[in-house]
Design a protein around this motif. Structure first.
Motif, PDB file in Angstrom:
ATOM      1  N   SER A   9     -14.429  26.728 -40.773  1.00 60.70           N
ATOM      2  CA  SER A   9     -14.867  27.697 -39.773  1.00 60.70           C
ATOM      3  C   SER A   9     -14.603  29.083 -40.341  1.00 60.70           C
ATOM      4  O   SER A   9     -14.158  29.226 -41.478  1.00 60.70           O
ATOM      5  N   LYS A  10     -14.881  30.106 -39.528  1.00 63.28           N
ATOM      6  CA  LYS A  10     -14.485  31.483 -39.881  1.00 63.28           C
ATOM      7  C   LYS A  10     -13.556  32.037 -38.803  1.00 63.28           C
ATOM      8  O   LYS A  10     -13.534  33.239 -38.525  1.00 63.28           O
ATOM      9  N   LEU A  11     -12.759  31.148 -38.215  1.00 65.15           N
ATOM     10  CA  LEU A  11     -11.840  31.560 -37.160  1.00 65.15           C
ATOM     11  C   LEU A  11     -10.699  32.409 -37.693  1.00 65.15           C
ATOM     12  O   LEU A  11      -9.939  32.977 -36.907  1.00 65.15           O
ATOM     13  N   GLY A  12     -10.574  32.508 -39.000  1.00 69.11           N
ATOM     14  CA  GLY A  12      -9.581  33.417 -39.565  1.00 69.11           C
ATOM     15  C   GLY A  12      -9.822  34.858 -39.139  1.00 69.11           C
ATOM     16  O   GLY A  12      -8.876  35.659 -39.082  1.00 69.11           O
ATOM     17  N   LEU A  13     -11.067  35.206 -38.834  1.00 69.54           N
ATOM     18  CA  LEU A  13     -11.379  36.552 -38.357  1.00 69.54           C
ATOM     19  C   LEU A  13     -10.763  36.824 -36.993  1.00 69.54           C
ATOM     20  O   LEU A  13     -10.645  37.991 -36.585  1.00 69.54           O
ATOM     21  N   ARG A  14     -10.403  35.766 -36.278  1.00 74.26           N
ATOM     22  CA  ARG A  14      -9.900  35.912 -34.912  1.00 74.26           C
ATOM     23  C   ARG A  14      -8.480  35.384 -34.768  1.00 74.26           C
ATOM     24  O   ARG A  14      -8.004  35.169 -33.644  1.00 74.26           O
ATOM     25  N   THR A  15      -7.810  35.163 -35.889  1.00 76.21           N
ATOM     26  CA  THR A  15      -6.471  34.584 -35.870  1.00 76.21           C
ATOM     27  C   THR A  15      -5.484  35.515 -36.553  1.00 76.21           C
ATOM     28  O   THR A  15      -5.671  35.880 -37.715  1.00 76.21           O
TER      29      THR A  15
ATOM     30  N   ILE B  33     -17.900  42.619 -48.115  1.00 78.34           N
ATOM     31  CA  ILE B  33     -16.988  43.160 -47.112  1.00 78.34           C
ATOM     32  C   ILE B  33     -17.527  42.811 -45.728  1.00 78.34           C
ATOM     33  O   ILE B  33     -18.726  42.584 -45.541  1.00 78.34           O
ATOM     34  N   VAL B  34     -16.614  42.765 -44.758  1.00 74.72           N
ATOM     35  CA  VAL B  34     -16.964  42.515 -43.361  1.00 74.72           C
ATOM     36  C   VAL B  34     -16.394  43.648 -42.527  1.00 74.72           C
ATOM     37  O   VAL B  34     -15.218  44.009 -42.678  1.00 74.72           O
ATOM     38  N   THR B  35     -17.242  44.224 -41.658  1.00 76.39           N
ATOM     39  CA  THR B  35     -16.818  45.288 -40.744  1.00 76.39           C
ATOM     40  C   THR B  35     -17.084  44.840 -39.311  1.00 76.39           C
ATOM     41  O   THR B  35     -17.743  43.831 -39.070  1.00 76.39           O
ATOM     42  N   ARG B  36     -16.560  45.615 -38.363  1.00 72.93           N
ATOM     43  CA  ARG B  36     -16.996  45.418 -36.988  1.00 72.93           C
ATOM     44  C   ARG B  36     -18.495  45.643 -36.924  1.00 72.93           C
ATOM     45  O   ARG B  36     -19.064  46.363 -37.747  1.00 72.93           O
ATOM     46  N   ARG B  37     -19.147  45.062 -35.940  1.00 72.94           N
ATOM     47  CA  ARG B  37     -20.598  45.075 -35.873  1.00 72.94           C
ATOM     48  C   ARG B  37     -21.144  46.497 -35.930  1.00 72.94           C
ATOM     49  O   ARG B  37     -20.720  47.374 -35.170  1.00 72.94           O
ATOM     50  N   LEU B  38     -22.111  46.731 -36.831  1.00 76.79           N
ATOM     51  CA  LEU B  38     -22.651  48.058 -37.060  1.00 76.79           C
ATOM     52  C   LEU B  38     -23.920  48.334 -36.261  1.00 76.79           C
ATOM     53  O   LEU B  38     -24.327  49.490 -36.145  1.00 76.79           O
ATOM     54  N   TYR B  39     -24.557  47.304 -35.719  1.00 74.57           N
ATOM     55  CA  TYR B  39     -25.801  47.515 -34.993  1.00 74.57           C
ATOM     56  C   TYR B  39     -26.070  46.311 -34.088  1.00 74.57           C
ATOM     57  O   TYR B  39     -25.514  45.229 -34.281  1.00 74.57           O
ATOM     58  N   ALA B  40     -26.925  46.515 -33.097  1.00 77.68           N
ATOM     59  CA  ALA B  40     -27.320  45.435 -32.188  1.00 77.68           C
ATOM     60  C   ALA B  40     -28.483  44.655 -32.785  1.00 77.68           C
ATOM     61  O   ALA B  40     -29.220  45.151 -33.632  1.00 77.68           O
TER      62      ALA B  40
ATOM     63  N   VAL C 125     -28.658  45.471 -51.371  1.00 77.79           N
ATOM     64  CA  VAL C 125     -27.458  45.076 -50.636  1.00 77.79           C
ATOM     65  C   VAL C 125     -27.883  44.668 -49.232  1.00 77.79           C
ATOM     66  O   VAL C 125     -28.712  45.331 -48.610  1.00 77.79           O
ATOM     67  N   PHE C 126     -27.321  43.577 -48.748  1.00 75.95           N
ATOM     68  CA  PHE C 126     -27.641  43.067 -47.422  1.00 75.95           C
ATOM     69  C   PHE C 126     -26.626  43.544 -46.391  1.00 75.95           C
ATOM     70  O   PHE C 126     -25.422  43.650 -46.694  1.00 75.95           O
ATOM     71  N   ALA C 127     -27.091  43.796 -45.182  1.00 69.99           N
ATOM     72  CA  ALA C 127     -26.236  43.966 -44.004  1.00 69.99           C
ATOM     73  C   ALA C 127     -26.705  42.921 -42.998  1.00 69.99           C
ATOM     74  O   ALA C 127     -27.856  42.938 -42.562  1.00 69.99           O
ATOM     75  N   ILE C 128     -25.801  41.992 -42.622  1.00 70.66           N
ATOM     76  CA  ILE C 128     -26.192  40.785 -41.893  1.00 70.66           C
ATOM     77  C   ILE C 128     -25.274  40.587 -40.689  1.00 70.66           C
ATOM     78  O   ILE C 128     -24.051  40.690 -40.823  1.00 70.66           O
ATOM     79  N   PRO C 129     -25.842  40.277 -39.515  1.00 70.97           N
ATOM     80  CA  PRO C 129     -24.979  39.934 -38.367  1.00 70.97           C
ATOM     81  C   PRO C 129     -24.079  38.753 -38.725  1.00 70.97           C
ATOM     82  O   PRO C 129     -24.544  37.774 -39.319  1.00 70.97           O
ATOM     83  N   TYR C 130     -22.808  38.829 -38.328  1.00 71.80           N
ATOM     84  CA  TYR C 130     -21.839  37.843 -38.799  1.00 71.80           C
ATOM     85  C   TYR C 130     -20.867  37.488 -37.683  1.00 71.80           C
ATOM     86  O   TYR C 130     -20.208  38.382 -37.125  1.00 71.80           O
ATOM     87  N   GLU C 131     -20.799  36.213 -37.356  1.00 74.14           N
ATOM     88  CA  GLU C 131     -19.816  35.702 -36.394  1.00 74.14           C
ATOM     89  C   GLU C 131     -19.778  36.539 -35.103  1.00 74.14           C
ATOM     90  O   GLU C 131     -18.718  36.893 -34.602  1.00 74.14           O
ATOM     91  N   ARG C 132     -20.944  36.875 -34.597  1.00 72.13           N
ATOM     92  CA  ARG C 132     -21.169  37.565 -33.317  1.00 72.13           C
ATOM     93  C   ARG C 132     -20.695  39.011 -33.291  1.00 72.13           C
ATOM     94  O   ARG C 132     -21.412  39.882 -32.831  1.00 72.13           O
ATOM     95  N   ASP C 133     -19.498  39.293 -33.754  1.00 73.07           N
ATOM     96  CA  ASP C 133     -18.895  40.604 -33.556  1.00 73.07           C
ATOM     97  C   ASP C 133     -18.757  41.425 -34.834  1.00 73.07           C
ATOM     98  O   ASP C 133     -18.125  42.486 -34.826  1.00 73.07           O
ATOM     99  N   PHE C 134     -19.351  40.961 -35.933  1.00 74.49           N
ATOM    100  CA  PHE C 134     -19.111  41.588 -37.217  1.00 74.49           C
ATOM    101  C   PHE C 134     -20.416  41.775 -37.986  1.00 74.49           C
ATOM    102  O   PHE C 134     -21.463  41.238 -37.621  1.00 74.49           O
ATOM    103  N   THR C 135     -20.337  42.548 -39.072  1.00 73.81           N
ATOM    104  CA  THR C 135     -21.448  42.717 -40.003  1.00 73.81           C
ATOM    105  C   THR C 135     -20.961  42.377 -41.403  1.00 73.81           C
ATOM    106  O   THR C 135     -19.915  42.875 -41.845  1.00 73.81           O
ATOM    107  N   LEU C 136     -21.707  41.519 -42.083  1.00 73.05           N
ATOM    108  CA  LEU C 136     -21.409  41.126 -43.465  1.00 73.05           C
ATOM    109  C   LEU C 136     -22.224  41.998 -44.406  1.00 73.05           C
ATOM    110  O   LEU C 136     -23.436  42.155 -44.225  1.00 73.05           O
ATOM    111  N   ILE C 137     -21.584  42.560 -45.417  1.00 72.84           N
ATOM    112  CA  ILE C 137     -22.238  43.484 -46.348  1.00 72.84           C
ATOM    113  C   ILE C 137     -21.981  43.005 -47.773  1.00 72.84           C
ATOM    114  O   ILE C 137     -20.841  42.783 -48.182  1.00 72.84           O
TER     115      ILE C 137
END
Length: 502
Positions: free
Chosen positions: A476-482, A240-247, A262-274
């Motif tokens: 790309s992952k521009l689908g997150l912004r389209t 799953i991908v959420t809005r960014r959960l931490y800095a 389970v991993f929580a990873i910074p994703y595409e600048r503004d999101f968190t990948l889980i």
């Protein structure tokens, strides 16, 4: 008129293993045809956790050979593709009641020392303070460890391998299924079906490589009429991908009571990948999606360690893939080995089938595949991929930030975010895309997320893109912004672009 010479290899499957084998073989001078029924990396290879890693948790199952090989490949691939692979620091909180601290410390010691290659910093013990790395965590988590692995743009890794294969002489056919193949006259005769034109054609190949991923057993039995000897075990992994959960640019690896991580990873600048889940998959090998139960599980994993709780309504995107693992009779899906098995059927013209594997070790898997085929390929050239950069990866000194500064100086009209995205995606080949552009307007019609008409044209011409999903989710992952309207506008433009393409 005589029939054309047969291909040396017909590779079935355009995931990471098929693309890697095609690249290696083409670079050794073999005549190669790769057929993918959909888009490159359309299924399993774009549904990973996006990590190039040794696999810390595999040490618990004593898979030392796999971890050692993966760690060596991690260091190597980071050098060969620094634009799409870069270091990532992981924070592992110690959770009392789960694995004891001494076990974590021992595992990390082994992780640091199983390979002699040490380009990344080693592990260290941490105090997780509220104003530091412990900021997003619950107050009870005060101790932990840090270690290093790498991030990878997984679907671009596949595309770059296919691109290099093509530039070395391989023929890459997407939207093309191998419907059937039979042994005759000392070679394979295969029937191909072009999904775009509907046309069928026959080709001949001396050897078939079955790298069909989740379809590996089905390809053997239905297309090649061979009974599969190793068994494939299908396991669904969802994220799953959420809005960014931490800095911060670091990731978290969170232990769970069921002994999974389970991993929580910074994703595409503004999101968190889980992710990820490991769920036995009893259905067909085709496209899959996350279940409500998996979504709740991943949210609960975060909520067990993070101070800020999330729920299904916080999920902005999810993706799932079916992993074709070699069936080693492990009781649970998460315990099934991620190692690979290469099965050679040489009762006539050979077919080599790939079972299992992980994205980190794809290059070594390709070398091992050609080693197995060497007796059937007299005069095969030596292995070469260990020191050969992937397209765009020949960044001077491997210093991506210096390369980005140079790009921004040469192309000052590019906004900072766009320059970074293009440099990450295309590396030193970004100028092939930008061409003679001197202003943003020179890049043509703008689409959402910073996509432009010139980039679309490049992806159609050079990277086999045919649909909005190819561009927005795999190149790309521009689908997150389209949004929906943006997708429709891109689809209309893409139809025009493809009609004009040679």
């Amino acid at each position: 008129m005589s029939a054309p010479d047969p291909y040396d290899l017909l590779v079935i499957g355009g995931g990471i293993n098929g693309a890697g084998i095609a690249r290696d073989a083409a670079g050794r001078g073999l005549k190669v045809l790769l057929c993918e029924r959909g888009d490159l990396a359309e299924h399993t290879s774009s549904a990973s956790t996006k990590l190039i890693h040794g696999g810390l948790r595999y040490l618990e199952r004593y898979e030392f050979r796999l971890v050692r090989e993966a760690l060596a490949e991690r260091e190597r691939l980071m050098r060969l593709a620094p634009h799409i692979i870069w270091p990532l620091r992981f924070v592992l909180p110690h959770d009392s009641g789960l694995r004891p601290a001494w076990m974590l410390r021992l595992g990390l010691f082994l992780y640091d020392h199983l390979t002699r290659l040490r380009a990344l910093p080693g592990s260290q013990a941490l105090r997780l303070t509220p104003d530091g790395l412990g900021a997003p965590l619950q107050p009870r988590l005060t101790r932990g460890f840090a270690y290093s692995d790498c991030w990878v743009e997984d679907s671009r890794l596949v595309v770059l391998n296919a691109l290099d294969a093509a530039e070395r002489g391989a023929r890459i056919r997407t939207r093309t299924a191998v419907e059937a193949a039979r042994r005759e006259g000392g070679a394979w005769t295969a029937t191909l079906h072009d999904g775009e034109t509907g046309r069928r054609e026959r080709v001949r190949a001396r050897i078939i490589v079955n790298a069909a991923g989740p379809w590996v057993a089905q390809t053997l039995s239905r297309a090649l009429s061979i009974e599969a000897r190793p068994q494939v075990r299908l396991v669904k992994g969802s994220h799953i991908v959420t809005r960014r959960l931490y800095a911060g640019d670091h990731a978290y690896i969170l232990q769970q009571p069921d002994r999974r991580i389970v991993f929580a990873i910074p994703y595409e600048r503004d999101f968190t990948l889980i992710g990820t889940t490991d769920v036995p998959h009893d259905g067909g090998p085709g496209p899959v999606s996350i279940s409500a139960e998996e979504t709740r599980y991943l949210c609960a994993c975060i909520n067990r360690s993070f101070a800020r709780a999330i729920g299904p309504d916080d999920v902005v995107w999810s993706y799932s893939g079916v992993r074709p693992l070699y069936d080693d009779a492990a009781q649970s899906a998460s315990a099934v080995t991620r190692d690979y098995v290469l099965d050679l059927d040489a009762d006539g013209p050979p077919v080599l089938s790939v079972f299992g594997g992980k994205i980190t070790t794809y290059r070594r898997l390709a070398e091992h595949a050609l080693e197995r085929l060497h007796p059937h390929l007299p005069g095969l050239a030596r292995a070469w991929t260990a020191d050969a950069a992937l397209p765009g990866g020949d960044v001077a000194g491997g210093d991506f930030e210096a390369f980005l500064r140079d790009l921004s100086a040469r192309r000052p009209f590019l906004p900072e975010g766009l320059a970074r995205r293009l440099a990450r995606a295309y590396g030193t080949r970004v100028d092939r895309l930008l061409g003679d552009a001197r202003t943003l307007a020179d890049l043509g019609e703008p689409f959402e997320g910073g996509l432009t008409a010139r980039e679309v044209a490049y992806l159609v011409r050079a990277e086999w893109a045919r649909s909005p999903d190819d561009i927005l989710w795999r190149r790309s992952k521009l689908g997150l912004r389209t949004g929906r309207e943006g997708v429709a506008r891109l689809a209309r433009h893409l139809a025009t672009e493809m009609a004009a393409a040679p």
